[in-house]
Design an enzyme around this catalytic site. Sequence first.
Site, PDB file in Angstrom:
ATOM      1  N   CYS A 229     116.701  92.000 -17.394  1.00 47.83           N
ATOM      2  CA  CYS A 229     117.484  91.083 -17.991  1.00 47.83           C
ATOM      3  C   CYS A 229     118.354  90.043 -17.276  1.00 47.83           C
ATOM      4  O   CYS A 229     119.068  90.906 -16.217  1.00 47.83           O
ATOM      5  CB  CYS A 229     118.277  91.697 -19.223  1.00 47.83           C
ATOM      6  SG  CYS A 229     117.410  92.245 -20.405  1.00 47.83           S
TER       7      CYS A 229
ATOM      8  N   ARG B 251     112.628  84.079 -29.081  1.00 44.42           N
ATOM      9  CA  ARG B 251     113.317  84.939 -28.860  1.00 44.42           C
ATOM     10  C   ARG B 251     114.553  84.735 -28.182  1.00 44.42           C
ATOM     11  O   ARG B 251     115.814  85.455 -28.368  1.00 44.42           O
ATOM     12  CB  ARG B 251     112.668  86.210 -27.960  1.00 44.42           C
ATOM     13  CG  ARG B 251     113.424  87.463 -27.988  1.00 44.42           C
ATOM     14  CD  ARG B 251     112.598  88.651 -27.264  1.00 44.42           C
ATOM     15  NE  ARG B 251     113.263  90.015 -27.451  1.00 44.42           N
ATOM     16  CZ  ARG B 251     114.310  90.520 -26.842  1.00 44.42           C
ATOM     17  NH1 ARG B 251     114.744  89.684 -25.900  1.00 44.42           N
ATOM     18  NH2 ARG B 251     114.776  91.535 -27.189  1.00 44.42           N
TER      19      ARG B 251
ATOM     20  N   GLU C 111     116.185  83.703 -19.007  1.00 40.39           N
ATOM     21  CA  GLU C 111     117.031  85.028 -19.261  1.00 40.39           C
ATOM     22  C   GLU C 111     116.661  86.367 -18.726  1.00 40.39           C
ATOM     23  O   GLU C 111     116.826  87.344 -19.115  1.00 40.39           O
ATOM     24  CB  GLU C 111     117.890  85.083 -20.533  1.00 40.39           C
ATOM     25  CG  GLU C 111     118.844  83.947 -21.004  1.00 40.39           C
ATOM     26  CD  GLU C 111     119.241  83.918 -22.390  1.00 40.39           C
ATOM     27  OE1 GLU C 111     119.514  85.150 -22.858  1.00 40.39           O
ATOM     28  OE2 GLU C 111     119.439  82.842 -23.104  1.00 40.39           O
TER      29      GLU C 111
ATOM     30  N   SER D 169     126.074 112.531  -8.503  1.00 38.36           N
ATOM     31  CA  SER D 169     125.159 113.029  -9.190  1.00 38.36           C
ATOM     32  C   SER D 169     123.755 112.538  -8.699  1.00 38.36           C
ATOM     33  O   SER D 169     122.757 113.641  -9.055  1.00 38.36           O
ATOM     34  CB  SER D 169     125.187 112.120 -10.581  1.00 38.36           C
ATOM     35  OG  SER D 169     126.322 112.360 -11.248  1.00 38.36           O
TER      36      SER D 169
HETATM   37  P1  XMP Z   1     114.330  97.952 -19.763  1.00 41.02           P
HETATM   38  O1  XMP Z   1     115.572  98.402 -19.067  1.00 41.02           O
HETATM   39  O2  XMP Z   1     113.791  99.125 -20.359  1.00 41.02           O
HETATM   40  O3  XMP Z   1     114.471  96.987 -20.995  1.00 41.02           O
HETATM   41  O4  XMP Z   1     113.133  97.397 -18.913  1.00 41.02           O
HETATM   42  C1  XMP Z   1     113.649  96.573 -21.648  1.00 41.02           C
HETATM   43  C2  XMP Z   1     114.301  95.795 -22.761  1.00 41.02           C
HETATM   44  O5  XMP Z   1     114.875  94.712 -22.038  1.00 41.02           O
HETATM   45  C3  XMP Z   1     114.885  93.519 -23.153  1.00 41.02           C
HETATM   46  N1  XMP Z   1     114.349  92.282 -22.424  1.00 41.02           N
HETATM   47  C4  XMP Z   1     114.994  91.229 -22.180  1.00 41.02           C
HETATM   48  N2  XMP Z   1     116.315  91.047 -21.947  1.00 41.02           N
HETATM   49  N3  XMP Z   1     116.118  88.974 -21.057  1.00 41.02           N
HETATM   50  C5  XMP Z   1     116.825  89.713 -21.567  1.00 41.02           C
HETATM   51  O6  XMP Z   1     118.081  89.530 -21.416  1.00 41.02           O
HETATM   52  C6  XMP Z   1     114.547  89.118 -20.792  1.00 41.02           C
HETATM   53  O7  XMP Z   1     113.798  88.452 -20.214  1.00 41.02           O
HETATM   54  C7  XMP Z   1     114.078  90.369 -21.433  1.00 41.02           C
HETATM   55  N4  XMP Z   1     112.670  90.895 -21.601  1.00 41.02           N
HETATM   56  C8  XMP Z   1     113.000  91.997 -22.295  1.00 41.02           C
HETATM   57  C9  XMP Z   1     114.177  93.947 -24.294  1.00 41.02           C
HETATM   58  O8  XMP Z   1     115.125  94.193 -25.468  1.00 41.02           O
HETATM   59  C10 XMP Z   1     113.437  95.033 -23.840  1.00 41.02           C
HETATM   60  O9  XMP Z   1     113.075  96.035 -24.931  1.00 41.02           O
END
Ligand code: XMP
Length: 500
Positions: free
Chosen positions: A312, A413, A428, A483
């Site tokens: 993100c 989204r 984003e 840690s």
């Molecule tokens: P992790 O940290 O597990 O996060 O890789 C997965 C979650 O990230 C969100 N998501 C995004 N958030 N921009 C964002 O701000 C993006 O392009 C994006 N793609 C996914 C989403 O909630 C996912 O479950």
Amino acid sequence: MEVPEKFASLGLTYDDVLLLPGHSDLAPADIDMTSRLTREISLKVPLVSAAMDTVTESRMAIAMARQGGLGVLHRNLSIEDQAYQVDLVKRTQTGIISNPVTINPDATLEQLDKLAGEYRISGFPVVDTDNRLIGMITNRDLRFTPVAEWATTKVDEVMTPMPLITGHSDITRDEATVLLRKHKRERLPLIDDAGHLTGLITVKDFVKGEQFPNASYDGAGRLMVGAAIGYFGDAWQRATTLIEAGVDVLVADTAHGNVRMLLDMVQRLKTDPATKHVQVVGGNVATKEGAQSFVDAGADAVKVGVGPGSICTTRVVTGVGVPQITAVYEASLACKAAGVPVIADGGLKYSGEIAKALVAGADTVMIGSLLAGCEESPGDLVFVNGKQFKSYRGMGSLGAMSSRGKKSYSKDRYFQAEVESDDKIVPEGIEGQVAYRGPLAAVAHQLIGGLSQSMFYVGAATVPELQEKGRFVRITQASLQESHPHGVQMTVEAPNYAGR
Ligand code: XMP
């Protein structure tokens, strides 16, 4: 110094806290990780795979449900393709086949052989025109009739007629297992009080059931699956088509969920007689007020996370977000009071953070990057300097939102559905890759094992107990360094720790 009102409270995230160890008399067998995903669905393993096009399509959803979690199919697909993915999951590993292929007694063995080839099955319940069970016929019964006579021999001449070993329509899995074992049968037809065929259980499916003792099943013994939807354009049609395909959980999902159109979508889904039976999750939010909006709209769970995800860039592009431990805690204040479960979405780097999320107030966690490297995630293996990787990208990345390659269905989204030209998109998220991790079963084993150890250290046998007993200690950067492994050069990568 007086803190001006404009500055909300301190925001903490996973690396800012540790759980305090507590007294524990538990053995590993005492630990039960069952947790509520939604108002009406509980999972034996509180893990959910992210609705991202490099994480969850049908293969991942099947693998997640078999492990006791749930996969949420991404929505960067046409409605038909996404519904097809739902169908693929629902048709996998049917514990009880509710609509078995049958044959009538007047059919010939030749017709039976053709049907067996078409459906790749070897045994059929034989039913009369009123769907009453009158016998069973299997490949074995055919062996005693010369092939030359198949065109003229009828099913009822060679079938095993009633009375047969049958189960009642409302038989439980355990009762069926006992019956199949006792009578050494391959198949158990299920009938109602009037003798109508209502289902069929096969030993083969039960063996699979034993392989996956935690699997997430719906009421008809099929694997459960979730699917993401939005609010824009044909979103309602998407939702109803997914429901027709048998989806168990709809996830009304945008990067900023506290917007009228998405809340209206949730409210409509939970009030329309055609859709209200399906569980609906709303998200994403990061405050108590945002969570309350979804509770008021009737959501069955609230998904929390604005910007914590590994891919993100929302927080840096917009300057908006709440560190995840605080966000989950704040959202849970609204949700707990209403009995609505919380899903902590994004930002998990290690298994220990699952327990941290649960103690902060989540009931399940949604995971992207930790699962994107699995064999079951979409996409091919990429070799870089002899090491294996899989691509992983944000749904708000340029790649996922642009028309590069194929049409994007999920720009809403990030509220950019109407941006036509790719060079006007404001991404984003980023596009990248993660190390290949092998099959989900191995990855899930480490995540589940880590959570089980967390519960043991805290002294909690169940998730509600963990949530109640768990206490945080806030830590400093120096503690965080302590840690992690330090002062040693890692020579072998552990299956649950690849470094910082
Ligand atoms: P992790 O940290 O597990 O996060 O890789 C997965 C979650 O990230 C969100 N998501 C995004 N958030 N921009 C964002 O701000 C993006 O392009 C994006 N793609 C996914 C989403 O909630 C996912 O479950």
